[in-house]
Design a protein around this motif. Structure first.
Motif, PDB file in Angstrom:
ATOM      1  N   PHE A  49       0.831  -1.205   0.000  1.00  0.00           N
ATOM      2  CA  PHE A  49       0.000   0.000   0.000  1.00  0.00           C
ATOM      3  C   PHE A  49       0.868   1.258   0.000  1.00  0.00           C
ATOM      4  O   PHE A  49       0.680   2.157  -0.817  1.00  0.00           O
ATOM      5  CB  PHE A  49      -0.934   0.000   1.214  1.00  0.00           C
ATOM      6  N   TYR A  50       1.818   1.328   0.924  1.00  0.00           N
ATOM      7  CA  TYR A  50       2.650   2.529   1.013  1.00  0.00           C
ATOM      8  C   TYR A  50       3.528   2.704  -0.230  1.00  0.00           C
ATOM      9  O   TYR A  50       3.716   3.819  -0.691  1.00  0.00           O
ATOM     10  CB  TYR A  50       3.498   2.526   2.290  1.00  0.00           C
ATOM     11  N   LYS A  51       4.043   1.615  -0.766  1.00  0.00           N
ATOM     12  CA  LYS A  51       4.853   1.710  -1.994  1.00  0.00           C
ATOM     13  C   LYS A  51       4.021   2.186  -3.182  1.00  0.00           C
ATOM     14  O   LYS A  51       4.493   2.954  -4.009  1.00  0.00           O
ATOM     15  CB  LYS A  51       5.459   0.345  -2.337  1.00  0.00           C
ATOM     16  N   SER A  52       2.780   1.727  -3.262  1.00  0.00           N
ATOM     17  CA  SER A  52       1.954   1.990  -4.436  1.00  0.00           C
ATOM     18  C   SER A  52       1.113   3.255  -4.369  1.00  0.00           C
ATOM     19  O   SER A  52       0.863   3.880  -5.403  1.00  0.00           O
ATOM     20  CB  SER A  52       1.009   0.809  -4.673  1.00  0.00           C
ATOM     21  N   TYR A  53       0.657   3.641  -3.179  1.00  0.00           N
ATOM     22  CA  TYR A  53      -0.361   4.686  -3.107  1.00  0.00           C
ATOM     23  C   TYR A  53       0.005   5.925  -2.300  1.00  0.00           C
ATOM     24  O   TYR A  53      -0.599   6.980  -2.494  1.00  0.00           O
ATOM     25  CB  TYR A  53      -1.664   4.098  -2.536  1.00  0.00           C
ATOM     26  N   TYR A  54       0.947   5.820  -1.406  1.00  0.00           N
ATOM     27  CA  TYR A  54       1.248   6.929  -0.498  1.00  0.00           C
ATOM     28  C   TYR A  54       1.497   8.240  -1.248  1.00  0.00           C
ATOM     29  O   TYR A  54       0.979   9.293  -0.869  1.00  0.00           O
ATOM     30  CB  TYR A  54       2.452   6.585   0.387  1.00  0.00           C
ATOM     31  N   GLN A  55       2.275   8.203  -2.308  1.00  0.00           N
ATOM     32  CA  GLN A  55       2.661   9.423  -3.020  1.00  0.00           C
ATOM     33  C   GLN A  55       1.476  10.158  -3.643  1.00  0.00           C
ATOM     34  O   GLN A  55       1.592  11.335  -3.970  1.00  0.00           O
ATOM     35  CB  GLN A  55       3.740   9.140  -4.084  1.00  0.00           C
ATOM     36  N   PHE A  56       0.340   9.513  -3.790  1.00  0.00           N
ATOM     37  CA  PHE A  56      -0.818  10.136  -4.420  1.00  0.00           C
ATOM     38  C   PHE A  56      -1.737  10.866  -3.436  1.00  0.00           C
ATOM     39  O   PHE A  56      -2.701  11.496  -3.848  1.00  0.00           O
ATOM     40  CB  PHE A  56      -1.629   9.086  -5.198  1.00  0.00           C
ATOM     41  N   TYR A  57      -1.448  10.786  -2.154  1.00  0.00           N
ATOM     42  CA  TYR A  57      -2.273  11.447  -1.136  1.00  0.00           C
ATOM     43  C   TYR A  57      -1.853  12.905  -0.974  1.00  0.00           C
ATOM     44  O   TYR A  57      -0.711  13.264  -1.242  1.00  0.00           O
ATOM     45  CB  TYR A  57      -2.156  10.710   0.201  1.00  0.00           C
ATOM     46  N   ASN A  58      -2.788  13.733  -0.480  1.00  0.00           N
ATOM     47  CA  ASN A  58      -2.451  15.128  -0.180  1.00  0.00           C
ATOM     48  C   ASN A  58      -1.621  15.189   1.106  1.00  0.00           C
ATOM     49  O   ASN A  58      -1.506  14.190   1.827  1.00  0.00           O
ATOM     50  CB  ASN A  58      -3.720  15.998  -0.093  1.00  0.00           C
ATOM     51  N   GLU A  59      -1.047  16.333   1.389  1.00  0.00           N
ATOM     52  CA  GLU A  59      -0.113  16.457   2.523  1.00  0.00           C
ATOM     53  C   GLU A  59      -0.763  16.124   3.866  1.00  0.00           C
ATOM     54  O   GLU A  59      -0.141  15.495   4.721  1.00  0.00           O
ATOM     55  CB  GLU A  59       0.504  17.858   2.566  1.00  0.00           C
ATOM     56  N   ASN A  60      -1.997  16.522   4.071  1.00  0.00           N
ATOM     57  CA  ASN A  60      -2.679  16.231   5.330  1.00  0.00           C
ATOM     58  C   ASN A  60      -2.857  14.724   5.511  1.00  0.00           C
ATOM     59  O   ASN A  60      -2.589  14.182   6.592  1.00  0.00           O
ATOM     60  CB  ASN A  60      -4.038  16.948   5.377  1.00  0.00           C
ATOM     61  N   LYS A  64      -1.287  11.892   8.230  1.00  0.00           N
ATOM     62  CA  LYS A  64      -2.088  10.888   8.948  1.00  0.00           C
ATOM     63  C   LYS A  64      -1.603   9.474   8.640  1.00  0.00           C
ATOM     64  O   LYS A  64      -1.567   8.622   9.523  1.00  0.00           O
ATOM     65  CB  LYS A  64      -3.571  11.033   8.595  1.00  0.00           C
ATOM     66  N   LEU A  65      -1.216   9.233   7.398  1.00  0.00           N
ATOM     67  CA  LEU A  65      -0.725   7.901   7.031  1.00  0.00           C
ATOM     68  C   LEU A  65       0.627   7.600   7.692  1.00  0.00           C
ATOM     69  O   LEU A  65       0.890   6.463   8.061  1.00  0.00           O
ATOM     70  CB  LEU A  65      -0.628   7.760   5.515  1.00  0.00           C
ATOM     71  N   ARG A  66       1.462   8.596   7.829  1.00  0.00           N
ATOM     72  CA  ARG A  66       2.745   8.394   8.523  1.00  0.00           C
ATOM     73  C   ARG A  66       2.483   8.057   9.993  1.00  0.00           C
ATOM     74  O   ARG A  66       3.038   7.114  10.529  1.00  0.00           O
ATOM     75  CB  ARG A  66       3.626   9.631   8.401  1.00  0.00           C
ATOM     76  N   TYR A  67       1.609   8.841  10.628  1.00  0.00           N
ATOM     77  CA  TYR A  67       1.250   8.560  12.028  1.00  0.00           C
ATOM     78  C   TYR A  67       0.606   7.181  12.144  1.00  0.00           C
ATOM     79  O   TYR A  67       0.842   6.466  13.109  1.00  0.00           O
ATOM     80  CB  TYR A  67       0.287   9.623  12.551  1.00  0.00           C
ATOM     81  N   SER A  68      -0.206   6.821  11.152  1.00  0.00           N
ATOM     82  CA  SER A  68      -0.875   5.518  11.156  1.00  0.00           C
ATOM     83  C   SER A  68       0.142   4.382  11.084  1.00  0.00           C
ATOM     84  O   SER A  68      -0.009   3.357  11.755  1.00  0.00           O
ATOM     85  CB  SER A  68      -1.855   5.416   9.996  1.00  0.00           C
ATOM     86  N   PHE A  69       1.160   4.561  10.285  1.00  0.00           N
ATOM     87  CA  PHE A  69       2.227   3.569  10.170  1.00  0.00           C
ATOM     88  C   PHE A  69       2.926   3.407  11.518  1.00  0.00           C
ATOM     89  O   PHE A  69       3.102   2.300  12.017  1.00  0.00           O
ATOM     90  CB  PHE A  69       3.221   4.023   9.091  1.00  0.00           C
ATOM     91  N   TRP A  70       3.320   4.530  12.110  1.00  0.00           N
ATOM     92  CA  TRP A  70       3.973   4.489  13.424  1.00  0.00           C
ATOM     93  C   TRP A  70       3.074   3.798  14.441  1.00  0.00           C
ATOM     94  O   TRP A  70       3.537   2.973  15.225  1.00  0.00           O
ATOM     95  CB  TRP A  70       4.278   5.886  13.925  1.00  0.00           C
ATOM     96  N   ALA A  71       1.790   4.158  14.453  1.00  0.00           N
ATOM     97  CA  ALA A  71       0.842   3.613  15.421  1.00  0.00           C
ATOM     98  C   ALA A  71       0.681   2.100  15.245  1.00  0.00           C
ATOM     99  O   ALA A  71       0.696   1.347  16.221  1.00  0.00           O
ATOM    100  CB  ALA A  71      -0.517   4.306  15.284  1.00  0.00           C
ATOM    101  N   PHE A  72       0.513   1.659  14.007  1.00  0.00           N
ATOM    102  CA  PHE A  72       0.308   0.242  13.740  1.00  0.00           C
ATOM    103  C   PHE A  72       1.492  -0.581  14.244  1.00  0.00           C
ATOM    104  O   PHE A  72       1.320  -1.550  14.982  1.00  0.00           O
ATOM    105  CB  PHE A  72       0.090  -0.003  12.245  1.00  0.00           C
ATOM    106  N   PHE A  73       2.703  -0.180  13.842  1.00  0.00           N
ATOM    107  CA  PHE A  73       3.860  -0.987  14.214  1.00  0.00           C
ATOM    108  C   PHE A  73       4.252  -0.807  15.674  1.00  0.00           C
ATOM    109  O   PHE A  73       4.732  -1.745  16.305  1.00  0.00           O
ATOM    110  CB  PHE A  73       5.023  -0.743  13.246  1.00  0.00           C
ATOM    111  N   GLY A  74       3.993   0.365  16.227  1.00  0.00           N
ATOM    112  CA  GLY A  74       4.215   0.550  17.661  1.00  0.00           C
ATOM    113  C   GLY A  74       3.327  -0.373  18.474  1.00  0.00           C
ATOM    114  O   GLY A  74       3.801  -1.087  19.372  1.00  0.00           O
TER     115      GLY A  74
END
Length: 148
Positions: A49-60, A64-74
């Motif tokens: 998901f992050y390899k394929s789609y992350y770059q297409f999201y807006n900055e906000n 949230k996706l970066r925080y979501s990644f940290w939260a999931f793996f934490g």
């Protein structure tokens, strides 16, 4: 996007489940079937998901996706190994991001817990910059096995 104070870290921890829900929702929108699955079974989907789609999201949403990644793996590693989150210090390569410390069951000869802090942002950057050595799934499962 960086955590600048313990209050920022507390807010991040309080919102962990919301960030994870956002990630699961975004995965589902892109066709990944991850509801009701063991978190260890969707790591490959998260990486794709992050390899394929992350770059297409807006900055906000990227934030949230970066925080979501940290939260999931934490949460995943805390549930498997214990420990707690701190803000990585300025001298760390993941400065200003959550870092897992005090985890696992490895001890040195003096009986002190043996570990190094895990900064999830290095994994995140490795994925979006296509520089992660090996797979995210292999990395996470190795850490859980090694420190269990």
């Amino acid at each position: 996007m960086l955590l600048k104070s313990n209050k920022d870290l507390e807010n991040f921890i309080l919102n962990t489940d919301n960030y994870i829900s956002f990630l699961i929702q975004e995965l589902s929108k892109k066709g990944f079937e991850c509801l009701d699955k063991n978190p260890l079974h969707i790591i490959d989907d998260i990486e794709k998901f992050y390899k394929s789609y992350y770059q297409f999201y807006n900055e906000n949403d990227k934030c949230k996706l970066r925080y979501s990644f940290w939260a999931f793996f934490g949460k995943l590693l805390i549930n498997n190994l214990g420990g707690k989150l701190q803000i990585a210090p300025k001298s760390d390569y993941c400065s200003g991001t959550p870092q897992l410390i005090d985890f696992g069951n490895r001890f040195d000869k003096k009986g002190k817990k043996k570990w190094m802090g895990i900064g999830f942002d290095s994994w995140f950057n490795g994925i979006i910059e296509n520089k992660l050595l090996g797979s995210l799934d292999g990395t996470v499962k190795h850490i859980i096995e090694y420190y269990s």
